[in-house]
Write a protein that holds these residues in place. Structure first.
Motif, mmCIF file in Angstrom:
data_model
loop_
_atom_site.group_PDB
_atom_site.id
_atom_site.type_symbol
_atom_site.label_atom_id
_atom_site.label_comp_id
_atom_site.label_asym_id
_atom_site.label_seq_id
_atom_site.Cartn_x
_atom_site.Cartn_y
_atom_site.Cartn_z
ATOM 1 N N SER A 91 42.997 61.342 27.069
ATOM 2 C CA SER A 91 44.149 61.286 26.159
ATOM 3 C C SER A 91 43.700 60.724 24.807
ATOM 4 O O SER A 91 42.647 60.103 24.711
ATOM 5 C CB SER A 91 45.298 60.466 26.751
ATOM 6 O OG SER A 91 45.026 59.104 26.659
ATOM 7 N N GLY A 92 44.529 60.945 23.801
ATOM 8 C CA GLY A 92 44.155 60.604 22.436
ATOM 9 C C GLY A 92 44.666 59.256 21.977
ATOM 10 O O GLY A 92 45.305 58.528 22.726
ATOM 11 N N SER B 131 47.050 56.886 19.505
ATOM 12 C CA SER B 131 48.336 57.004 18.824
ATOM 13 C C SER B 131 48.979 55.631 18.723
ATOM 14 O O SER B 131 48.594 54.704 19.424
ATOM 15 C CB SER B 131 49.276 57.932 19.600
ATOM 16 O OG SER B 131 49.519 57.402 20.884
ATOM 17 N N ASP C 163 52.083 53.510 19.643
ATOM 18 C CA ASP C 163 53.204 53.601 20.577
ATOM 19 C C ASP C 163 54.270 52.587 20.181
ATOM 20 O O ASP C 163 54.021 51.391 20.164
ATOM 21 C CB ASP C 163 52.716 53.336 21.997
ATOM 22 C CG ASP C 163 53.794 53.651 23.013
ATOM 23 O OD1 ASP C 163 53.692 54.673 23.697
ATOM 24 O OD2 ASP C 163 54.766 52.864 23.105
ATOM 25 N N GLU C 164 55.454 53.109 19.874
ATOM 26 C CA GLU C 164 56.545 52.256 19.391
ATOM 27 C C GLU C 164 57.036 51.277 20.445
ATOM 28 O O GLU C 164 57.514 50.194 20.116
ATOM 29 C CB GLU C 164 57.722 53.132 18.948
ATOM 30 C CG GLU C 164 57.501 53.748 17.597
ATOM 31 C CD GLU C 164 58.619 54.706 17.225
ATOM 32 O OE1 GLU C 164 59.578 54.845 18.020
ATOM 33 O OE2 GLU C 164 58.515 55.311 16.150
ATOM 34 N N ASP C 165 56.954 51.680 21.702
ATOM 35 C CA ASP C 165 57.447 50.797 22.763
ATOM 36 C C ASP C 165 56.444 49.690 23.080
ATOM 37 O O ASP C 165 56.812 48.540 23.262
ATOM 38 C CB ASP C 165 57.776 51.599 24.019
ATOM 39 C CG ASP C 165 58.870 52.612 23.749
ATOM 40 O OD1 ASP C 165 59.944 52.185 23.293
ATOM 41 O OD2 ASP C 165 58.648 53.818 23.973
ATOM 42 N N LEU C 166 55.172 50.067 23.112
ATOM 43 C CA LEU C 166 54.135 49.056 23.336
ATOM 44 C C LEU C 166 53.969 48.186 22.092
ATOM 45 O O LEU C 166 53.457 47.086 22.148
ATOM 46 C CB LEU C 166 52.788 49.713 23.646
ATOM 47 C CG LEU C 166 52.631 50.485 24.961
ATOM 48 C CD1 LEU C 166 51.339 51.281 24.938
ATOM 49 C CD2 LEU C 166 52.621 49.554 26.161
ATOM 50 N N GLU C 167 54.392 48.732 20.946
ATOM 51 C CA GLU C 167 54.215 48.108 19.633
ATOM 52 C C GLU C 167 52.738 47.886 19.337
ATOM 53 O O GLU C 167 52.335 46.837 18.844
ATOM 54 C CB GLU C 167 54.989 46.779 19.548
ATOM 55 C CG GLU C 167 56.489 46.992 19.576
ATOM 56 C CD GLU C 167 57.272 45.687 19.570
ATOM 57 O OE1 GLU C 167 56.883 44.768 20.303
ATOM 58 O OE2 GLU C 167 58.258 45.611 18.835
ATOM 59 N N MET C 168 51.919 48.859 19.716
ATOM 60 C CA MET C 168 50.487 48.756 19.422
ATOM 61 C C MET C 168 49.841 50.145 19.427
ATOM 62 O O MET C 168 50.443 51.107 19.897
ATOM 63 C CB MET C 168 49.788 47.855 20.449
ATOM 64 C CG MET C 168 49.949 48.321 21.892
ATOM 65 S SD MET C 168 49.277 47.115 23.058
ATOM 66 C CE MET C 168 47.814 47.984 23.559
ATOM 67 N N GLU D 11 47.219 52.818 20.798
ATOM 68 C CA GLU D 11 46.517 53.098 22.039
ATOM 69 C C GLU D 11 45.195 53.782 21.718
ATOM 70 O O GLU D 11 45.111 54.598 20.807
ATOM 71 C CB GLU D 11 47.363 54.015 22.921
ATOM 72 C CG GLU D 11 48.524 53.300 23.559
ATOM 73 C CD GLU D 11 49.166 54.156 24.631
ATOM 74 O OE1 GLU D 11 48.727 54.093 25.783
ATOM 75 O OE2 GLU D 11 50.077 54.934 24.299
ATOM 76 N N ILE E 140 41.036 57.810 25.416
ATOM 77 C CA ILE E 140 40.481 57.512 26.736
ATOM 78 C C ILE E 140 39.446 58.569 27.109
ATOM 79 O O ILE E 140 39.720 59.770 27.112
ATOM 80 C CB ILE E 140 41.596 57.438 27.792
ATOM 81 C CG1 ILE E 140 42.470 56.215 27.491
ATOM 82 C CG2 ILE E 140 41.005 57.326 29.198
ATOM 83 C CD1 ILE E 140 43.715 56.158 28.309
#
Lengths: 155, 181
Positions: free
Chosen positions: A131-132, A134, A136-141, A143, A146
Motif C-alpha cells: 500500500s502507498g 497518505s 490519514d485524517e482519522d489517524l491524524e498522521m 502513513e 508498505i
C-alpha cells in the motif's frame, strides 16, 4: 484397436491433463518476490512524493488487482528498526525532512541479512508494494508506504 | 522553595500530558478465520497502524488489505480480486470508533479492562456501524489491545454467488485483532 477404444484413450488423457492443471492451480506456490524481476527502482522520498501528489494515479501504477503488485527496489536512510508480531524485521526508510517513509518488512528467510544494518545507514531493499503513503485524517498522521517480502540489495 | 514547587508542578503536568497523549501502534496482528465443512481458511496481516487516544477514547485502525497473507496463492488472488475485496480500488480497510467506557480505564495503573467500542467499519469501500468488545491491558505504562469479533461478508458486499468459493468460504468470518501501543 477399435475407434471406440481410441476415443476412450484420448478422452482419458484429456481428463488427466485437466485434473493436473486444476491441481497445479490449486497448489500454486506463492510468488517468489526476490526471484521476480524488479519493476521500478526509486528513492524512498520520490516514491512517497509520487503517492502524496496523486494517490489514485500511484495505486493504478503500482497495485495489481489480484495482489501481485509491483516489485520495487527502494533506496533510503534507515530511520528505525523494529520487529513485527510475526518476528519479522521491519526497517523504516525515511528522509528526515519527508512526511512519510517506506516501511520494509523482511521474512524469516531474510531477517538475518539485516543484522548489521544500523540507524542512519543508506541501504537499498527489494520487495513487493502492499500500500502507498497518505495522510490519514482519522489517524491524524501520515502513513508509510508498505513494502513486504523484502531483502537487502545494497548495504 | 518557589522553584521546587514550580518544578514539581511542571513534572506533574508533564506526566499528565504524556498519559493523555495519543498512543500509536504499528505492531499489530489482524487475522481472518473462515471455517466451513470443506476447509478452514486463515489470513494474517502484520502491517496495520492504529491510534488510541486515552483522553477522548478515540480509536482508529487502518488496515492495508494487500498485506493479508494466505497459505495458498490462489486464495490470496481471489481475496484481492474485484469479485471479492477489490483491493486495488480499496487498498485499506478502516475502523474508526470510540471507547464508550473510557473513564473506566485507568491508563496509569497496571490492569486489564473490557472496553466497549462503537464506531464504523469500512471494508471493500462499504461502511457499517459496529459495536464490539475489546480487552485493553496496561502493563508498565504500555497499552495493548486484543479483540475477537465476527464480520458478515454480505454486509460489506463481499459475496460469492456460485462456484467453489461460495461453498468453501464461511458467510461470517472471525476477526482477531492484537495491537501493542
Amino acid at each position: 484397436m477399435t475407434t471406440k477404444k481410441k476415443i476412450l484413450i484420448v478422452l482419458a488423457i484429456g481428463v488427466l491433463i485437466a485434473i493436473s492443471i486444476a491441481l497445479f492451480m490449486f497448489f500454486k506456490p506463492a510468488r517468489d518476490i526476490q526471484a521476480t524481476e524488479t519493476d521500478y527502482s526509486y528513492n524512498a522520498s520520490d516514491l512517497v512524493n509520487e503517492y502524496l501528489t496523486d494517490a489514485h494515479k500511484a495505486n493504478n501504477k503500482f497495485l495489481d488487482e489480484e495482489g501481485n503488485s509491483k516489485v520495487l527496489e527502494i533506496t533510503g536512510i534507515v530511520k528505525n528498526i523494529t520487529k513485527d508480531f510475526n518476528n519479522q524485521k521491519v526497517i523504516l526508510l525515511k528522509n528526515t525532512k519527508d512526511k512519510a517513509g517506506v516501511n520494509a518488512t523482511f521474512t524469516s528467510a531474510t531477517n538475518a541479512h539485516t543484522n548489521s544494518v544500523k540507524i542512519g545507514d543508506k541501504i537499498t531493499v527489494k520487495g513487493v508494494i502492499r500500500s502507498g503513503a497518505s495522510y490519514d485524517e482519522d489517524l491524524e498522521m501520515y502513513e508509510n508506504v508498505i513494502l513486504d517480502k523484502c531483502d537487502i540489495v545494497i548495504q | 522553595m518557589k522553584k521546587v514547587i514550580l518544578s514539581m508542578l511542571a513534572i506533574v503536568f508533564l506526566s499528565l500530558t504524556t498519559f493523555a497523549q495519543k498512543q500509536v501502534s504499528s505492531k499489530t496482528h489482524i487475522k481472518f478465520f473462515s471455517t466451513t465443512p470443506a476447509e478452514n481458511i486463515e489470513a494474517n496481516n502484520y502491517a496495520s497502524v492504529s491510534t488510541l487516544d486515552p483522553a477522548s477514547g478515540d480509536i482508529v485502525f487502518s488496515v492495508p488489505m494487500q498485506s493479508f497473507e494466505f497459505e495458498k496463492a490462489l486464495m490470496q488472488e481471489h481475496f484481492n480480486s474485484k469479485k471479492f475485496l477489490n483491493t486495488k480500488a480499496n487498498p485499506k480497510a478502516k475502523l474508526t470508533g470510540k471507547i464508550e467506557n473510557i473513564t473506566a480505564i485507568n491508563f496509569v495503573e497496571d490492569g486489564t479492562y473490557t472496553a466497549d467500542i462503537a464506531g464504523d467499519l469500512t471494508i471493500n469501500g462499504v461502511t457499517k456501524p459496529i459495536s464490539e468488545k475489546a480487552t485493553i491491558s496496561i502493563q508498565n505504562g504500555k497499552v495493548s489491545l486484543n479483540s475477537i469479533f465476527n464480520v458478515t461478508l454480505v454486509d460489506y458486499e463481499v459475496a460469492f454467488k456460485k462456484g467453489k468459493p461460495s461453498t468453501n468460504i464461511a458467510k461470517t468470518v472471525e476477526v482477531t485483532v492484537n495491537a501493542e501501543y
